[in-house]
Design an enzyme around this catalytic site. Sequence first.
Site, mmCIF file in Angstrom:
data_model
loop_
_atom_site.group_PDB
_atom_site.id
_atom_site.type_symbol
_atom_site.label_atom_id
_atom_site.label_comp_id
_atom_site.label_asym_id
_atom_site.label_seq_id
_atom_site.Cartn_x
_atom_site.Cartn_y
_atom_site.Cartn_z
ATOM 1 C CG HIS B 156 -24.544 22.039 37.035
ATOM 2 N ND1 HIS B 156 -25.433 21.676 36.045
ATOM 3 C CD2 HIS B 156 -25.237 21.917 38.199
ATOM 4 C CE1 HIS B 156 -26.591 21.338 36.599
ATOM 5 N NE2 HIS B 156 -26.509 21.483 37.899
ATOM 6 C CG ASP B 205 -24.222 27.643 37.291
ATOM 7 O OD1 ASP B 205 -25.157 26.847 37.522
ATOM 8 O OD2 ASP B 205 -23.149 27.289 36.783
ATOM 9 N N GLY B 206 -27.304 28.393 36.187
ATOM 10 C CA GLY B 206 -28.640 27.862 36.438
ATOM 11 C C GLY B 206 -28.792 27.310 37.845
ATOM 12 C CG HIS B 207 -27.602 24.048 40.978
ATOM 13 N ND1 HIS B 207 -27.598 24.546 42.259
ATOM 14 C CD2 HIS B 207 -28.055 22.774 41.079
ATOM 15 C CE1 HIS B 207 -28.004 23.606 43.091
ATOM 16 N NE2 HIS B 207 -28.299 22.528 42.405
ATOM 17 C CD GLU B 315 -33.672 17.025 41.252
ATOM 18 O OE1 GLU B 315 -33.293 15.983 41.784
ATOM 19 O OE2 GLU B 315 -32.902 17.939 40.880
ATOM 20 C CD GLU B 331 -31.627 16.545 45.747
ATOM 21 O OE1 GLU B 331 -32.423 17.244 45.090
ATOM 22 O OE2 GLU B 331 -30.403 16.507 45.538
ATOM 23 C CB CYS B 333 -29.086 17.913 48.119
ATOM 24 S SG CYS B 333 -27.647 16.938 47.646
ATOM 25 C CB CYS B 408 -25.739 15.955 44.510
ATOM 26 S SG CYS B 408 -27.417 15.307 44.316
ATOM 27 C CB CYS B 409 -27.578 12.985 48.453
ATOM 28 S SG CYS B 409 -28.984 13.719 47.582
#
Lengths: 656, 656
Positions: B156, B205-207, B315, B331, B333, B408-409
């Site tokens: 991340h 990046d993975g995300h 997810e 989610e 997010c 995160c949310c």
Amino acid sequence: MSHSNPTLPAPAGPVRPGPTARTALRPAVAARILGGFWHRRREVNAHICIPQGPLLLESAGNLRNLRLAAAGTTGGADPADFRGDYPFMDSDVYKWLEAAAWQLGGSGARADDGLAEEVDRMIALVAAAQEPDGYLNTWFQVTKGGRRYGDLRWGHELYCAGHLIQAAVAHHRSTGGKDLLAVAVRFADHLDAVFGPDKQIDGFDGHPEVETALVELYRETGERRYLDLAGYFVDRRGHGLLGGEAYCQDRVPVRQQANVEGHVVRQLYLLAAAADLAAETGEAELLAACERLWTVMVATKTHITGGLGAHHDEEDFGDPFELPNERAYCETCAAVASIHFSWRMALLTGDARYSDLIERTLFNGFLAGVSLDGERWLYVNPLQVRDGHNDIGGDQSARRTRWFRCACCPPNVMRLLSSLEHYIVSTDDAGLQVHQYATGRYTGDLDGDALVVSVHTDYPWSGTVRLTVEDCPAGRPWTLSLRVPQWSTDHKLTVAGQQSEATVTHAGWLCLERTWSPGDSVTLDLAMAPVPVAADPRVDAVRGCVAIERGPLVYCLEGIDHPGGGLDDIGIDLSEPLTDEHHPDLLDGVVTVTAAGYRHAFPNNGWWPYRAATGTVPGTARPTKPRDSPPTLTAVPYYAWANRQDGAMRVWIPTR
Amino acid sequence: MSHSNPTLPAPAGPVRPGPTARTALRPAVAARILGGFWHRRREVNAHICIPQGPLLLESAGNLRNLRLAAAGTTGGADPADFRGDYPFMDSDVYKWLEAAAWQLGGSGARADDGLAEEVDRMIALVAAAQEPDGYLNTWFQVTKGGRRYGDLRWGHELYCAGHLIQAAVAHHRSTGGKDLLAVAVRFADHLDAVFGPDKQIDGFDGHPEVETALVELYRETGERRYLDLAGYFVDRRGHGLLGGEAYCQDRVPVRQQANVEGHVVRQLYLLAAAADLAAETGEAELLAACERLWTVMVATKTHITGGLGAHHDEEDFGDPFELPNERAYCETCAAVASIHFSWRMALLTGDARYSDLIERTLFNGFLAGVSLDGERWLYVNPLQVRDGHNDIGGDQSARRTRWFRCACCPPNVMRLLSSLEHYIVSTDDAGLQVHQYATGRYTGDLDGDALVVSVHTDYPWSGTVRLTVEDCPAGRPWTLSLRVPQWSTDHKLTVAGQQSEATVTHAGWLCLERTWSPGDSVTLDLAMAPVPVAADPRVDAVRGCVAIERGPLVYCLEGIDHPGGGLDDIGIDLSEPLTDEHHPDLLDGVVTVTAAGYRHAFPNNGWWPYRAATGTVPGTARPTKPRDSPPTLTAVPYYAWANRQDGAMRVWIPTR
């Protein structure tokens, strides 16, 4: 009941209540499955699954880890050489050993296949890896510098010990072998020295397993300390020692639980131990808890296949009536665990419903876990796979897999299949009870005299079961009890050539009390026809749907049998009768069921799949004009799905 | 289109297409929400959520970690002092900074609340933690000895960089502040030096997140390298560099994807970046992929609330039409990310359906994520909670929670609410488009002249929207376009006191071309009544059920409004009309909907919940004799659930 018998052998399968145990029924003293459906499945287990075990355990690293630990006890080992991601890698070896041990003592044993030698080699490896004080867990020995019991929540050290002990009991009980039992006794004595209210550690393992194993070790050795230690481990749960999570079976003491909860396999292994303890101690409160929890579990959290577990996440039971189809978890190990728990309850109480659930689980949720050729496995057992399913892969895939990173399920299937004949028949002071219908020869005892019954049947394809009394004491009445399955609505009984009016008299049993003579025969005819089955309306996931059952089998549709449209838009027309047909060449020989079907004509949704319910709500009225020519639905037994193709599948079929 | 305008300010919200971008619409140059529904929610955000942010970030350890990193750059820090379990702890700080930045430049800004000073202090802390070469990630700086980019799949680092850059763009665009932008530029230049096909690292990046941020940084600075780097990161995905998993958006290149897949937020952040790139480069293939994926996502993988994500595990989106209720992930997010993606598509294409989905998501799946008092949050947003739900707790609980371990949310909600006014109106060379109906004052530009429109409405309680032209160039025709929502089936339009026959002429827009004068007004009356809504029959989870909608709101039943039986056994009787009523004192003021209902009479299942479907399949025929007196069902807006009590809830209600 107290029952010692010098002339007949002791029961040689799993769950042998101790001499002072109070159970309604006792295991048969001998049991042999010799033909028919389960014989074929056990042949695959004996000739494919079990022989491949050592190779798979070698390539997954489990045996290497034992060698590393063995080296470590004398010369040191490099932690980087350890293979596998879990602290319970050893348990796969022990479960394979248990499977092989039952096999060696059972009807499938052969002297020339090298299995006994393979088992001895593996026992020697296990013995070499054991620490001088009895401890053994290669994960902690090799990668943690031998530090022990620092993470009871996740460490699985006692869980692995349990599987080792259980394997040792199986080996001793089945073959008389003492080497592995000696390893197990050393480990159990070590645990008994370390764990206890006033000993080094007051705690228990996050994953139950050692509890049933210790009870079985008590039964095998007569050493009461092991029973007490098992009781201690059960009693300490639910007081927050491990953090109070349902996942670890630590939220509430088992005697006070209102429903099953948390990680399914952990819950069921714990309940099996509770049933074992209730059997050995006669404790009414524990027995009542077991009966209560079994009943509410089955009534609210069991899929029609006998599968248990609604959540992939945390491998959790989920809420009552939360029984999803495509995301059903229904771990294969949970099916094994459910059978273990239910068999203990069957013996304890004598109630046939426990064997009803065993039958349903065996033929459906359990057997789906292994492919017909014995080469591939399912970890999770969903009840639906959609057209074009996008599988994310991994252990929890809906695709059959050669082996798993977390390989708990395959050896669990092996050990259940190799011990299966011990779940068929029981005995008590009044006679012999037939729980499952499988061709074979089964022996109970009646005050020291053998009761030998042979069974011939094409079950589950046919409901006709012929039982013959092969041997029994002369001139003395006794009761042959036959389970009338929960699914059965109509049966006929012929006793010694005469139609009998015997009815189900007691807790699911058809009890035939006579003065039997060798050669007497009984034919039970269970009417077997395909039936559409509906769920309690609280099972939201299957509203407006039926599943097809025939006898003990739950059926499913597979995409491969329904070309030209997939299964997502298919429905069943129940105004036409279901028909069945035997196909000897399909899927190792199955009866298929056909039904009239239709395909939904879908609205043109455009980009938004929801619209005002003007007129009819989808699912409430049968489509009157099929889009295409209505297809014939072809259903195959659920246990046989995904043996031809990885494709769509569904158990529950919309009726509207 | 190229459009430079010296007399009007540049758009000051998220997504400001660059000077050479080719988009159908442009953001408004000024936007102020001044009253009504969203004003109230933004007040809570401004006065409760955002001001509490620094305290929560302090107690969760995020700010401590920045101080540790800052100390580490000069004097060393103890890894054990790090707080939090994730390498993306820093991103919570950046998202809060972004939320605060939009707030400072928006209609809710106050000079006296100390927010600007708080932001400056936090910017100084971030700047102090940055390494001399521009790198910044406290997890790797503090706990990994500064080793970087060793685990792009999970690290991340670029994801956090993206949120930092996005916050800096917001701060500069909204307030003119340059300090955080300088930090962001240093980080972006560092990334540009390290990542590339022929640089140190060929990877991503993975995300996803840095991609949209780099495009926005390009827009803010005019530095083309940032746009190119964003394009590189998008192009490299799908070739297996990170292992080829859908989870990391690395299974297939985005231009070739057939449906959305894998981790929902990762997929949507990637698609937002793809839309940004298509806008800036004009690439037709990328635009086509965005349109295709948006459409198939909405048609097959979107809950009625606008929520996205069917699996807790990974997810993940799940399969088409796999839209569970109690295990809906949805989610919070993902709702934010969906709005980000859709707004980019709205500007790119001018198609109103993107704002249809934004409206649905805002009022339902998004807003449910924060409690009415701004004090508690939902990470997942299920569509059903059963009676006696056994919550395993944690971030993915169905219970509102003060803060999350993975937080995160909450700051994602904050930043969307504080920038919400920029999603209301757009402008183009022909006039001004009203996407959402919120009381306020909105300014577009027409070749350098301001088009100012004010809106007054009690939306979503009433469908009456009054728009007044406040300012516009004299004597020149232009088009005022009003979105007719997807849910609307009947509307009336009054223009300057005269009923208008204008119809929806183009891609969901009601286009009113006139020579407008200041003071001219338009009233749009969207007929608003409660409606039962059904799903595509392939959505198995809701067969035979309806949801209740009224205007843009999805409704739900809560246990608290249905005493004496819970919600698991409840049904709706659609033969009686639905009625609605305004309750100013309930849940901050809502319109409730009432309907006739019934309770199922359950079969006495005994211990087994399945039975032969003789006669009627549950869910296909309406019960004729309610067990109890039929209850009246009371439905409240879904966004307001769990604000009175943690109890049962359901959106989809059985009709039979």
